[in-house]
Write an enzyme that holds these catalytic residues in place. Structure first.
Site, PDB file in Angstrom:
ATOM      1  N   SER A 130      35.485  21.087  60.315  1.00  0.00           N
ATOM      2  CA  SER A 130      34.935  20.094  59.747  1.00  0.00           C
ATOM      3  C   SER A 130      33.360  19.285  60.485  1.00  0.00           C
ATOM      4  O   SER A 130      33.418  20.444  61.085  1.00  0.00           O
ATOM      5  CB  SER A 130      36.697  19.758  61.135  1.00  0.00           C
ATOM      6  OG  SER A 130      36.043  18.417  61.539  1.00  0.00           O
ATOM      7  N   TYR A 143      43.510  19.446  67.644  1.00  0.00           N
ATOM      8  CA  TYR A 143      42.230  19.633  66.077  1.00  0.00           C
ATOM      9  C   TYR A 143      40.674  19.759  66.608  1.00  0.00           C
ATOM     10  O   TYR A 143      40.193  20.862  65.987  1.00  0.00           O
ATOM     11  CB  TYR A 143      41.729  18.126  65.019  1.00  0.00           C
ATOM     12  CG  TYR A 143      41.192  18.064  64.030  1.00  0.00           C
ATOM     13  CD1 TYR A 143      42.712  18.410  63.485  1.00  0.00           C
ATOM     14  CD2 TYR A 143      40.504  17.356  64.234  1.00  0.00           C
ATOM     15  CE1 TYR A 143      42.230  18.561  61.881  1.00  0.00           C
ATOM     16  CE2 TYR A 143      40.046  18.021  62.616  1.00  0.00           C
ATOM     17  CZ  TYR A 143      40.569  17.898  61.493  1.00  0.00           C
ATOM     18  OH  TYR A 143      40.112  18.070  60.591  1.00  0.00           O
TER      19      TYR A 143
END
Length: 247
Positions: A130, A143
């Site tokens: 990410s 996350y």
């Protein structure tokens, strides 16, 4: 790029980036297996039900593919979940679920696939990172933690298995138009009272390229990283984020 005779496993290929990548690789002649908890019918894509957070389920799914194909050339460990919350807003159950899917799920599939690729003395592995593998964001404690961990897992695994001709890289998307983003937008709307178009505009303006990407744009890079044309990259974190992390 041509993936003829290549056997590929993608985890979480029923939606989003995984789905787009599975379709692209299928069009490039790969033999594609989707390991997911939710079945989505795609002609030519083989579905094997699998909960990546359950090691027994992962072991069984990989065994089914290997029994059918006798080899596994490529892995895209794509499955993941998102949580928009800070530490205080995150329940222990939510925290454990994010870790179970985003970290343990990746570790489990690697544990099953790597011995197969070692025996073949060849393989390519792509992990899903990410933009948060590089930078921090608010309301993203659990996350972001998982994506930082995946970045380090990429590097250590690449070093360990380079002698076996196994290349391991990590694709790091930014803001992409997927179901994960939809859930994050809904949560943001509920917290702020903003309208959908207002939230989307904020997201677009945060990117130097001034728009949100389509899953197919990430799939294009994923295909390259898994292809024979990628002959020298390993241990790399590859941002595909419209310039977000270069700011």
């Amino acid at each position: 790029m041509d993936f003829t005779q290549k056997v590929l496993i993608i985890t979480g290929a029923s939606t989003g980036i995984g789905e787009a990548t599975a379709k692209k690789l299928l069009s490039l002649n790969a033999k594609v297996y989707n390991l997911d908890i939710v079945q989505k019918e795609h002609k030519g894509i083989n579905f094997v039900k699998c909960d990546v957070s359950d090691y027994t389920s992962v072991k069984s799914a990989v065994k089914k593919v290997l029994e059918k194909e006798s080899k596994i050339d490529l892995l895209f460990a794509n499955a993941g979940i998102h949580l928009f919350a800070n530490i205080e807003e995150t329940s222990i159950e939510e925290f454990e679920k994010v870790l179970d899917v985003n970290i343990k799920g990746v570790y489990y599939i690697l544990k099953e696939i790597i011995p197969i690729m070692k025996s073949q003395n060849e393989g390519k592995i792509l992990l899903m990172g990410s933009d948060q593998s590089f930078v921090g964001k608010g309301k993203s404690s659990a996350y972001g933690l998982t994506k930082g961990a995946i970045a380090q897992l990429t590097k250590s695994t690449a070093i360990d298995y380079a002698p076996y001709n196994i290349k391991v890289n990590c694709i790091c998307p930014g803001t992409i138009d997927t179901p994960l983003l939809d859930k994050a937008v809904d949560k943001f709307k509920s917290l702020t009272g903003m309208q959908n178009d207002e939230v989307v505009k904020l997201l677009e303006e945060a990117q130097p390229i001034q728009r949100i990407a389509k899953p197919e744009e990430i799939a294009n890079m994923a295909c390259y990283l898994l292809s024979d044309e990628n002959s020298f990259m390993t241990g790399s974190l590859v941002p595909v984020d419209g310039g977000y992390t270069c700011q």
